[in-house]
Scaffold this motif. Structure first.
Motif, PDB file in Angstrom:
ATOM      1  N   GLY A  34       0.803  -1.215   0.000  1.00 10.57           N
ATOM      2  CA  GLY A  34       0.000   0.000   0.000  1.00 10.57           C
ATOM      3  C   GLY A  34       0.837   1.267   0.000  1.00 10.57           C
ATOM      4  N   LYS A  35       1.958   1.273   0.753  1.00  5.45           N
ATOM      5  CA  LYS A  35       2.803   2.471   0.823  1.00  5.45           C
ATOM      6  C   LYS A  35       3.400   2.781  -0.544  1.00  5.45           C
ATOM      7  N   GLN A  36       3.791   1.739  -1.271  1.00 10.61           N
ATOM      8  CA  GLN A  36       4.355   1.962  -2.601  1.00 10.61           C
ATOM      9  C   GLN A  36       3.280   2.473  -3.562  1.00 10.61           C
ATOM     10  N   TYR A  37       2.084   1.947  -3.403  1.00  8.31           N
ATOM     11  CA  TYR A  37       0.952   2.420  -4.205  1.00  8.31           C
ATOM     12  C   TYR A  37       0.729   3.912  -3.967  1.00  8.31           C
ATOM     13  N   GLU A  38       0.838   4.331  -2.713  1.00  7.51           N
ATOM     14  CA  GLU A  38       0.649   5.747  -2.378  1.00  7.51           C
ATOM     15  C   GLU A  38       1.744   6.617  -2.996  1.00  7.51           C
ATOM     16  N   LEU A  39       2.973   6.092  -3.048  1.00  7.34           N
ATOM     17  CA  LEU A  39       4.063   6.854  -3.662  1.00  7.34           C
ATOM     18  C   LEU A  39       3.788   7.097  -5.145  1.00  7.34           C
ATOM     19  N   ILE A  40       3.231   6.086  -5.816  1.00  4.85           N
ATOM     20  CA  ILE A  40       2.893   6.248  -7.231  1.00  4.85           C
ATOM     21  C   ILE A  40       1.808   7.312  -7.388  1.00  4.85           C
ATOM     22  N   LYS A  41       0.792   7.235  -6.522  1.00  3.89           N
ATOM     23  CA  LYS A  41      -0.297   8.208  -6.591  1.00  3.89           C
ATOM     24  C   LYS A  41       0.199   9.613  -6.292  1.00  3.89           C
ATOM     25  N   ARG A  42       1.182   9.717  -5.410  1.00  3.26           N
ATOM     26  CA  ARG A  42       1.690  11.035  -5.024  1.00  3.26           C
ATOM     27  C   ARG A  42       2.332  11.759  -6.199  1.00  3.26           C
ATOM     28  N   ASP A  43       2.815  10.986  -7.183  1.00  2.00           N
ATOM     29  CA  ASP A  43       3.383  11.570  -8.398  1.00  2.00           C
ATOM     30  C   ASP A  43       2.311  11.878  -9.438  1.00  2.00           C
ATOM     31  N   ASN A  44       1.040  11.748  -9.023  1.00  2.00           N
ATOM     32  CA  ASN A  44      -0.098  12.023  -9.922  1.00  2.00           C
ATOM     33  C   ASN A  44      -0.084  11.159 -11.180  1.00  2.00           C
ATOM     34  N   ILE A  45       0.321   9.888 -10.983  1.00  2.00           N
ATOM     35  CA  ILE A  45       0.321   8.933 -12.096  1.00  2.00           C
ATOM     36  C   ILE A  45      -0.734   7.869 -11.796  1.00  2.00           C
ATOM     37  N   PRO A  46      -1.819   7.800 -12.576  1.00  2.00           N
ATOM     38  CA  PRO A  46      -2.797   6.727 -12.374  1.00  2.00           C
ATOM     39  C   PRO A  46      -2.113   5.364 -12.507  1.00  2.00           C
ATOM     40  N   ILE A  47      -2.541   4.411 -11.718  1.00  2.00           N
ATOM     41  CA  ILE A  47      -1.859   3.117 -11.710  1.00  2.00           C
ATOM     42  C   ILE A  47      -1.899   2.450 -13.072  1.00  2.00           C
ATOM     43  N   GLU A  48      -3.003   2.657 -13.835  1.00  2.00           N
ATOM     44  CA  GLU A  48      -3.076   2.048 -15.162  1.00  2.00           C
ATOM     45  C   GLU A  48      -2.046   2.672 -16.111  1.00  2.00           C
ATOM     46  N   ASN A  49      -1.771   3.958 -15.954  1.00  2.00           N
ATOM     47  CA  ASN A  49      -0.736   4.613 -16.768  1.00  2.00           C
ATOM     48  C   ASN A  49       0.651   4.101 -16.390  1.00  2.00           C
ATOM     49  N   TYR A  50       0.847   3.907 -15.093  1.00  2.00           N
ATOM     50  CA  TYR A  50       2.130   3.400 -14.603  1.00  2.00           C
ATOM     51  C   TYR A  50       2.423   2.029 -15.204  1.00  2.00           C
ATOM     52  N   ILE A  51       1.418   1.149 -15.192  1.00  2.00           N
ATOM     53  CA  ILE A  51       1.601  -0.207 -15.722  1.00  2.00           C
ATOM     54  C   ILE A  51       1.751  -0.177 -17.240  1.00  2.00           C
ATOM     55  N   ALA A  52       0.965   0.656 -17.905  1.00  2.00           N
ATOM     56  CA  ALA A  52       1.082   0.760 -19.364  1.00  2.00           C
ATOM     57  C   ALA A  52       2.460   1.265 -19.764  1.00  2.00           C
ATOM     58  N   ARG A  53       2.958   2.250 -19.034  1.00  2.00           N
ATOM     59  CA  ARG A  53       4.297   2.773 -19.303  1.00  2.00           C
ATOM     60  C   ARG A  53       5.355   1.683 -19.142  1.00  2.00           C
ATOM     61  N   THR A  54       5.183   0.873 -18.093  1.00  2.00           N
ATOM     62  CA  THR A  54       6.121  -0.226 -17.846  1.00  2.00           C
ATOM     63  C   THR A  54       6.100  -1.231 -18.994  1.00  2.00           C
ATOM     64  N   MET A  55       4.910  -1.687 -19.345  1.00  2.00           N
ATOM     65  CA  MET A  55       4.785  -2.716 -20.389  1.00  2.00           C
ATOM     66  C   MET A  55       5.269  -2.205 -21.749  1.00  2.00           C
ATOM     67  N   ASP A  56       4.894  -0.991 -22.096  1.00  2.00           N
ATOM     68  CA  ASP A  56       5.281  -0.457 -23.402  1.00  2.00           C
ATOM     69  C   ASP A  56       6.787  -0.245 -23.475  1.00  2.00           C
ATOM     70  N   GLY A  57       7.371   0.226 -22.393  1.00  2.00           N
ATOM     71  CA  GLY A  57       8.825   0.415 -22.383  1.00  2.00           C
ATOM     72  C   GLY A  57       9.573  -0.889 -22.561  1.00  2.00           C
ATOM     73  N   VAL A  58       9.092  -1.934 -21.888  1.00  2.00           N
ATOM     74  CA  VAL A  58       9.729  -3.253 -22.016  1.00  2.00           C
ATOM     75  C   VAL A  58       9.601  -3.765 -23.444  1.00  2.00           C
ATOM     76  N   ALA A  59       8.390  -3.699 -24.000  1.00  2.00           N
ATOM     77  CA  ALA A  59       8.153  -4.246 -25.342  1.00  2.00           C
ATOM     78  C   ALA A  59       8.903  -3.479 -26.417  1.00  2.00           C
ATOM     79  N   GLU A  60       9.063  -2.189 -26.238  1.00  2.00           N
ATOM     80  CA  GLU A  60       9.681  -1.376 -27.278  1.00  2.00           C
ATOM     81  C   GLU A  60      11.207  -1.333 -27.195  1.00  2.00           C
ATOM     82  N   HIS A  61      11.769  -1.571 -26.014  1.00  2.00           N
ATOM     83  CA  HIS A  61      13.200  -1.300 -25.839  1.00  2.00           C
ATOM     84  C   HIS A  61      14.042  -2.480 -25.358  1.00  2.00           C
ATOM     85  N   SER A  62      13.452  -3.603 -24.996  1.00  2.00           N
ATOM     86  CA  SER A  62      14.271  -4.753 -24.588  1.00  2.00           C
ATOM     87  C   SER A  62      13.779  -6.002 -25.308  1.00  2.00           C
ATOM     88  N   HIS A  63      14.717  -6.784 -25.798  1.00  2.00           N
ATOM     89  CA  HIS A  63      14.382  -7.988 -26.555  1.00  2.00           C
ATOM     90  C   HIS A  63      14.087  -9.125 -25.590  1.00  2.00           C
TER      91      HIS A  63
END
Length: 807
Positions: free
Chosen positions: A515-544
């Motif tokens: 929960g504390k880590q979840y709050e840190l993400i929210k504190r940066d004003n990043i919706p959790i779905e955006n955070y996960i999408a950013r993670t997945m897209d970065g992996v797919a686009e930049h690492s084999h």
């Protein structure tokens, strides 16, 4: 579980192997059922009667002697002891003190390839557990029992099996001694609790136990009221089980084990509980204890650890989720390092060993994570590469039960042993689809298959190049919709998915995101779905995934590849660990703080926990009140430090680390030597305390000193100076005072005169004011550029030279 139950294609889940019906199997099942019920009937409802102990044994065991050799209630526990003893014997000349294992008891003599001629005392004739021992390695085996019926059954079995080296002795274990005079292995297999004069039985066994011999016991037990943590029971369990066994003249009290530990040195033990056939819910407590003649004393007992509140009953992570490559680039691991890290999946702890760390301490508050790393470490020590690869590379091993009993269980801690003994099915269904994150991966794979993306997932995971992977990723309809679809529809879709799959409950139990880590993400004003999408897209686009990213390849396929896996699963890494590097690993269950305080470290693990620790210490010890009254740091100076965006705890840590790393306290640094000891040394002290300095001052130099009480400004204006030492005085002042001091310095310092100062700021604001007042100002050193001096307490050191009037 996973797609198809084990992570293989979903369609395979519906394939059924053909079942072969056999009347022979039915007959065996009926026979086994009959034998079990016979034993259980006598165990629960018969009362042993007789004038002496031998008569009572015959009365109790006589009617069930034939069935007793085939009964199953105790076999698995006894089998565990047998394999533990075999493992101990095979390694006892190497590391006997490091082992910890399970159950047994009887009499005989053994020839082991690793140990030469040994003797083994066994007990419990007629039981099936003989089938689990490598009897062909024994030169002679003596099976001793006081019950005539059991001995007769044992003799028939020995004859039927053709065991030439097994000798069944009907006699009293309190009096029997092997003809050879000594035995190197003595075991009591569920028999010590049935011997009333147990003191005499133990004394007799230890009297002929070889000096290098081993004694093993497997039996039921209850703890004492105050016992070792792993043995301790509540009063109700103690009362119930002792009373229940007492009806069959079986005393399972703690006295027997206490006497064993009085006579011998405990090498290994495990305390557990086993089910009783056809009796639901009840699990009988049993222990396995292995000891030897006293050499080093009892090893430290294992503390009982429970999982923290709100943690699942298994691990959250099957692999470490921090990329070790950037870690290694910045940490500069070397043979002098003692490293503290969180366990997680354990992969990165093993990687630190492969990079040469002198010692790695891996700690986790979740005992399941400890059990996972412990199993990996023991597998590296005890198994060959192919078996280790099947366990942790493929995540599936068809013979895990045999492997665990024979080669892994004897070397695990009690907690880890208990954890894995009930979860070996993980390695049939796929290890990497177990635990919190494993289940989440399985669910997402199933959803992908149901939505028709199963083949796309496999193509993505196995794309031959990064470019092909990017093309496959960008062609996925869902990805295209999220990237290029109508913003409103995308927003609604993401919010629904976030509510269903990325809510706090799923993120914690499935993703290991607290929960504390979840709050840190929210504190940066990043919706959790955006955070996960950013993670997945970065992996797919930049690492084999297929060649470089084993983290997500494992998530998509439930396994690693030999050329795409953690370093400990590469054959070279495995061999390096097996050759001795693994011995430098310490695995602990507890809090990071406890282990941090337990020893000195040169490198530390996850930054988040270090950050939390430092913030707590800063709040308690480095707040403004303590810094002013204890450290002489005024509020203005504190503000200068903050202005450089340096947290006060980082500032202090930088000071201390620089001093410890770059100055010899004993010979060079009297400042901190005095802080640590409360005194100076004659060869490490201020110059006035050295004899030559003292004599020079006493000879007249002291007369040149004027001591005044007042403001610095008053004395500055009182006369002209060629040298002025401001120390950090101007850090304490407001800007208006800075300007006043600059004007006074310009008037009172002779041309060519020198002014020096130190500051808590990298670039103090008054440096420019002094420059404008007619000084050449230079920064001599700054803390952000390296170690400054023996005090190392300031961020910068400045010198200013008064310009001539015509300059």
């Amino acid at each position: 579980m996973g797609a198809g139950g084990d992570g293989r294609p979903l369609k395979d889940a519906y394939k059924r192997k053909p079942r072969n019906f056999s009347f022979d199997k039915l007959d065996k099942l009926q026979s086994s059922l009959r034998d079990d019920l016979t034993v259980l009937r006598h165990m629960w409802f018969s009362k042993a009667k007789g004038s002496d102990h031998a008569a009572r044994l015959e009365n109790f065991y006589g009617p069930q002697a034939q069935a007793c050799g085939c009964s199953s209630p105790r076999c698995s526990h006894v089998r565990a002891l047998r394999w533990s003893l075999c493992a101990l014997l095979s390694r006892r000349r190497q590391v006997p003190s490091q082992l910890s294992v399970g159950p047994e008891a009887n009499a005989g003599s053994l020839r082991s390839p690793a140990c030469g001629q040994d003797k083994l005392d066994l007990g419990g004739p007629g039981r099936r557990h003989w089938d689990y021992m490598p009897l062909e390695n024994f030169s002679a085996i003596y099976v001793v029992d006081l019950c005539h019926s059991l001995c007769e059954v044992a003799k028939k079995k020995v004859k039927a099996k053709g065991w030439k080296n097994v000798h069944v002795i009907e006699g009293d274990a309190c009096q029997f001694a092997p003809p050879e005079g000594t035995a190197t292995l003595v075991t009591f297999s569920y028999s010590l609790s049935m011997i009333p004069p147990f003191l005499a039985a133990v004394d007799q066994a230890t009297s002929y136990l070889d000096l290098d011999g081993i004694l093993g016991v497997a039996d039921f037990y209850v703890s004492s009221r105050y016992d070792l943590p792993m043995r301790q029971m509540g009063w109700l369990r103690r009362f119930f089980w002792r009373a229940t066994f007492d009806t069959d003249n079986i005393d399972i009290g703690p006295e027997r084990r206490a006497y064993l530990e009085n006579r011998l040195e405990r090498v290994w033990e495990v305390n557990s509980q086993g089910s009783i056939p056809y009796v639901p819910y009840l699990r009988a407590p049993y222990y396995v204890w292995i000891g030897r003649h006293r050499q080093l004393g009892h090893p430290p007992h294992e503390n009982k650890v429970d999982r923290p509140a709100l943690f699942p009953p298994t691990f959250l992570y099957t692999q470490s989720w921090e990329d070790p490559e950037p870690d290694m680039q910045v940490m500069d691991i070397n043979p002098k390092d003692t490293v503290l890290t969180l366990t997680s999946g354990g992969c990165n702890a093993l990687n630190l060993l492969l990079h040469g760390a002198a010692e790695v301490v891996s700690v986790d508050c979740n005992p399941a994570q400890t059990a996972l790393l412990e199993l990996k470490a023991v597998a590296i020590q005890q198994l060959d590469f192919e078996n280790t690869w099947q366990l942790f590379g493929e995540g599936v091993h068809p013979h895990i039960e045999q492997l665990f009993e024979k080669k892994l269980s004897p070397f695990l801690s009690q907690t880890s042993n208990n954890f894995w003994s009930s979860r070996l099915w993980y390695f049939h269904h796929g290890l990497y689809y177990q635990g919190g994150m494993g289940k989440l991966c399985w669910v997402l794979q199933c959803l992908a298959a149901l939505l028709g993306y199963g083949k796309s997932v496999q193509r993505l995971a196995n794309a031959p190049s990064l470019e092909e992977q990017q093309r496959i990723w960008d062609e996925v309809l869902l990805v295209r919709f999220i990237k290029h679809g109508p913003r409103l529809l995308v927003w609604i879709f993401c919010k629904v998915v976030s509510f269903l799959l990325f809510n706090r409950l799923v993120l914690w139990f499935g993703g290991g995101v607290p929960g504390k880590q979840y709050e840190l993400i929210k504190r940066d004003n990043i919706p959790i779905e955006n955070y996960i999408a950013r993670t997945m897209d970065g992996v797919a686009e930049h690492s084999h995934l297929r060649k470089q990213n084993y983290f997500y390849y494992n998530c998509l396929t439930g396994k690693f590849l030999r050329d795409n896996c953690p370093s400990y699963l590469k054959e070279a890494g495995f061999r390096q660990l097996k050759a001795g590097a693994i011995e430098r690993l310490t695995v602990a269950t507890g809090t990071f703080m406890d282990e941090l305080k337990a020893r000195m470290y040169t490198k530390h693990g996850p930054r988040l926990l270090v950050w939390i620790f430092c913030k707590v210490v800063s709040f308690l010890l480095f707040n403004r009140l303590v810094l002013w009254f204890g450290g002489g740091v005024p509020g203005k100076q504190y503000e200068l430090i903050k202005r450089d965006n340096i947290p006060i705890e980082n500032y202090i840590a930088r000071t201390m680390d620089g001093v410890a790393e770059h100055s010899h306290l004993r010979k060079q640094n009297y400042f901190y030597y005095n802080c640590l000891t409360g005194k100076f040394l004659r060869d490490n002290c201020p110059s006035y305390l050295k004899e030559t300095g003292f004599r020079q001052l006493k000879a007249g130099a002291i007369e040149g000193l004027t001591v005044a009480t007042g403001t610095f400004m008053d004395e500055l204006k009182a006369r002209m100076y060629t040298k002025v030492i401001l120390m950090d005085h101007l850090d304490w002042m407001q800007q208006e005072q800075h300007e006043e001091y600059a004007r006074a310095l310009a008037c009172q310092v002779a041309p060519g005169g020198i002014v020096i100062w130190r500051s808590a700021a990298n670039v103090p604001p008054y440096a420019e004011i002094i420059r404008k007042a007619g000084f050449d100002v230079r920064c001599i050193s700054r803390a952000d550029q390296g170690y400054m001096d023996r005090v190392n307490m300031y961020s910068s050191f400045y010198v200013a030279k008064r310009k001539a009037k015509n300059d």
